[in-house]
Design a protein around this motif. Structure first.
Motif, PDB file in Angstrom:
ATOM      1  N   LEU A  65      -0.917   3.055  11.577  1.00  0.00           N
ATOM      2  CA  LEU A  65      -1.296   3.944  12.680  1.00  0.00           C
ATOM      3  C   LEU A  65      -2.809   3.952  12.874  1.00  0.00           C
ATOM      4  O   LEU A  65      -3.310   3.882  13.992  1.00  0.00           O
ATOM      5  N   GLY A  66      -3.539   4.035  11.742  1.00  0.00           N
ATOM      6  CA  GLY A  66      -5.000   4.069  11.814  1.00  0.00           C
ATOM      7  C   GLY A  66      -5.558   2.808  12.438  1.00  0.00           C
ATOM      8  O   GLY A  66      -6.393   2.853  13.338  1.00  0.00           O
ATOM      9  N   MET A  86       0.834  -1.188   0.000  1.00  0.00           N
ATOM     10  CA  MET A  86       0.000   0.000   0.000  1.00  0.00           C
ATOM     11  C   MET A  86       0.877   1.249   0.000  1.00  0.00           C
ATOM     12  O   MET A  86       1.908   1.290   0.673  1.00  0.00           O
ATOM     13  N   ASN A  87       0.473   2.273  -0.736  1.00  0.00           N
ATOM     14  CA  ASN A  87       1.261   3.504  -0.806  1.00  0.00           C
ATOM     15  C   ASN A  87       1.298   4.251   0.517  1.00  0.00           C
ATOM     16  O   ASN A  87       2.185   5.061   0.736  1.00  0.00           O
ATOM     17  N   VAL A  88       0.308   4.009   1.365  1.00  0.00           N
ATOM     18  CA  VAL A  88       0.233   4.753   2.618  1.00  0.00           C
ATOM     19  C   VAL A  88       0.312   3.790   3.806  1.00  0.00           C
ATOM     20  O   VAL A  88      -0.316   4.008   4.821  1.00  0.00           O
ATOM     21  N   GLY A 102      -5.066   2.408  16.121  1.00  0.00           N
ATOM     22  CA  GLY A 102      -6.038   3.199  16.878  1.00  0.00           C
ATOM     23  C   GLY A 102      -7.365   2.486  16.992  1.00  0.00           C
ATOM     24  O   GLY A 102      -7.983   2.458  18.056  1.00  0.00           O
ATOM     25  N   ILE A 103      -7.808   1.882  15.877  1.00  0.00           N
ATOM     26  CA  ILE A 103      -9.106   1.203  15.903  1.00  0.00           C
ATOM     27  C   ILE A 103      -9.056  -0.025  16.816  1.00  0.00           C
ATOM     28  O   ILE A 103     -10.026  -0.347  17.495  1.00  0.00           O
ATOM     29  N   LEU A 149       5.747   6.601   2.014  1.00  0.00           N
ATOM     30  CA  LEU A 149       4.955   6.045   3.111  1.00  0.00           C
ATOM     31  C   LEU A 149       4.779   4.541   2.949  1.00  0.00           C
ATOM     32  O   LEU A 149       4.109   3.904   3.741  1.00  0.00           O
ATOM     33  N   LEU A 197       0.660   5.050   7.449  1.00  0.00           N
ATOM     34  CA  LEU A 197      -0.542   5.675   8.012  1.00  0.00           C
ATOM     35  C   LEU A 197      -1.621   4.634   8.287  1.00  0.00           C
ATOM     36  O   LEU A 197      -2.352   4.718   9.276  1.00  0.00           O
ATOM     37  N   TYR A 198      -1.708   3.648   7.403  1.00  0.00           N
ATOM     38  CA  TYR A 198      -2.682   2.562   7.563  1.00  0.00           C
ATOM     39  C   TYR A 198      -2.444   1.837   8.878  1.00  0.00           C
ATOM     40  O   TYR A 198      -3.379   1.551   9.637  1.00  0.00           O
TER      41      TYR A 198
END
Lengths: 168, 332
Positions: free
Chosen positions: B122-123, B114-116, B126-127, B176, B119-120
């Motif tokens: 980190l997200g 995945m390009n991000v 959190g969930i 990322l 961030l994925y």
């Protein structure tokens, strides 16, 4: 394949939105909202807006909803239940305002169901990369609004601390 | 169609390996902690206690699944699932090794690039914290609720510090995507340039996965297991699995971000050793470290944890980011 996933996510998002307003328990409503946010995040991903997808997960689903649930935990939920019975007239107003907002949202869709297509389609984003595109725009064309927004957030932050702390 | 079959196979293999590792990490932890505390640890089920995870799993299945009266039933049942699913989903973006050729077909050693990815991760972490929060609240138990509140506050605080720490790595790699971050470390690992970020990331990561000395949400001594106090049988097992899956994925992410992924430092290569071996070895060493520090440090107090997160980790991470930026601009 993509269309199927889209319809599943869209249905989940709408179901979650209905859940937010129809559940009796505030925590259930908050959970339904979380479901809506995650479904919308997946829809962003389907359109190759990967950055928005990750930010939606991180900030909205991970941060904002966490704080909302945090506050709900501290509320006395039984008092909420009792107050509900009194708000009969409020319901009529809410339905009226909600209907008006819904109709105004329908106006741009008049004529075609897909709405307008801008320059940044999924294919274009796939070529440029959503992070690169967004950062280029933010730090060149929209630098001033970006910096203003950050100052605004800083003001909010300082204000929250000032309000929460009685003695600084 | 080929792509679909390949993906499904990869997901199945990674899922199986992850759950197997989760099972045996529990055994490793119990054995190693036992040694640290000068006792034997489990050694009755099979040779060296190797069948202990199987015995535990069977026991969880056959135990009575108690749902106490006055719990919020839908949330009570959903919470363990919410805890486990993000923990497993994180593994989807972790690259395990270079591409290999199987049956004349180039197979990349990750489920998706995945390009991000950063961030994925980190997200999703959190969930994952919602599991503990909702579980503690739905149990209708005061210890559970306190554990839930602590879990939420701790996750939010340390996720910020973690994100700030990662910014300096992202600035250096210019991407990322975990695959690209690893690819940039074939010669020099990121830890050589960012030792401060490495320490910050490990501390924030341990707090994020609620591991001792940051296991405030379940602090046995004061909360009697906190958020999972009312859980039994498989529901409890799901929380447990989520915790260990998080531990393994934290180790894997740290290896990718700081320790060069599947690469040896300075471009060294050892013939006949597949690169994925180095990845697994590093992850294993990190997990041993996580168990070791659990046996070493006493649990911090709640206010100490919040102080550490907000007054130390955050400012140091921001300064680190600033220094990285200045140095990068000067060197060009």
């Amino acid at each position: 394949m993509v269309t199927t996933v889209f319809f599943i996510c869209a249905a989940l998002a709408i179901a979650g939105a209905l859940g937010v307003v129809s559940f009796r328990n505030p925590v259930h409503s908050a959970l339904a909202m979380l479901g809506t946010m995650v479904s919308i995040a997946v829809i962003y991903l389907l359109h190759n807006a990967e950055f928005i997808f990750a930010i939606q997960l991180m900030i909205y689903a991970g941060g904002v909803m966490m704080l909302v649930i945090f506050v709900i935990f501290l509320l006395d939920l039984r008092r909420e239940e009792e107050q509900r019975a009194k708000l009969k007239s409020g319901k009529v107003i809410a339905i009226g305002v909600g209907g008006l907002v819904f109709l105004s949202l329908l106006i741009p869709l008049a004529g075609s169901i897909t709405g307008k297509t801008g320059g940044m389609t999924e294919k274009a984003l796939e070529r440029i990369g959503s992070v690169e595109y967004l950062s280029n725009e933010l730090f060149t064309n929209y630098l001033l609004p970006f910096e203003l927004a950050s100052v605004l957030l800083l003001v909010g932050l300082v204000g929250a601390v000032a309000l929460a702390k009685k003695r600084l | 169609m080929d792509f679909l079959i390949e993906s499904v196979l990869k997901v199945a293999v990674v899922f199986g390996v992850l759950l197997g590792s989760v099972a045996y990490t529990t055994l490793l932890e119990r054995k190693f902690l036992g040694r640290l505390q000068v006792r034997h640890g489990p050694n009755r089920a099979g040779p060296f206690g190797l069948l202990q995870p199987l015995a535990d799993g069977l026991k969880f299945f056959f135990k009575e699944d108690i749902v106490p009266a006055n719990v919020d039933k839908p949330v009570f049942i959903l919470a363990p699932v919410i805890a486990l699913v993000p923990a497993i989903c994180i593994v989807a973006v972790i690259p395990f090794g270079d591409s290999v050729t199987i049956f004349g077909r180039e197979v990349k050693m990750h489920i998706t690039d995945m390009n991000v990815a950063v961030l994925y991760i980190l997200g999703l972490s959190g969930i994952g914290a919602y599991g503990a929060m909702l579980g503690g609240w739905a149990s209708n138990n005061k210890y559970g609720l306190i554990g839930a509140m602590r879990s939420g506050a701790q996750t939010i605080s340390y996720e910020l510090a973690m994100g700030m720490t990662l910014v300096s790595i992202i600035m250096m790699s210019g991407s990322l995507s975990l695959t690209k971050i690893v690819a940039g470390q074939t010669f020099y690992w990121n830890i050589f340039f960012q030792p401060v970020a490495f320490v910050l990331f490990i501390i924030a990561g341990l707090a994020e996965i609620n591991r001792t000395p940051f296991d405030m949400p379940e602090a046995e001594a004061e909360l009697a297991c906190g958020f999972n106090i009312e859980y039994s049988s498989m529901k409890f097992a799901l929380f447990f699995m989520a915790e260990y899956a998080h531990m393994i994925s934290l180790a894997a992410i740290t290896v990718c971000l700081f320790l060069g992924g599947w690469n040896l430092p300075f471009g060294w290569e050892v013939p006949f050793v597949p690169k994925i071996f180095w990845f697994i070895a590093k992850v294993f060493l990190l997990i041993v470290f996580f168990i070791w520090e659990r046996g070493t440090f006493p649990r911090l107090r709640y206010d100490q944890i919040m102080n550490l997160g907000w007054k130390w980790l955050m400012p140091i991470a921001i300064v680190n980011m600033l220094v990285t930026g200045v140095v990068m601009t000067l060197i060009g």
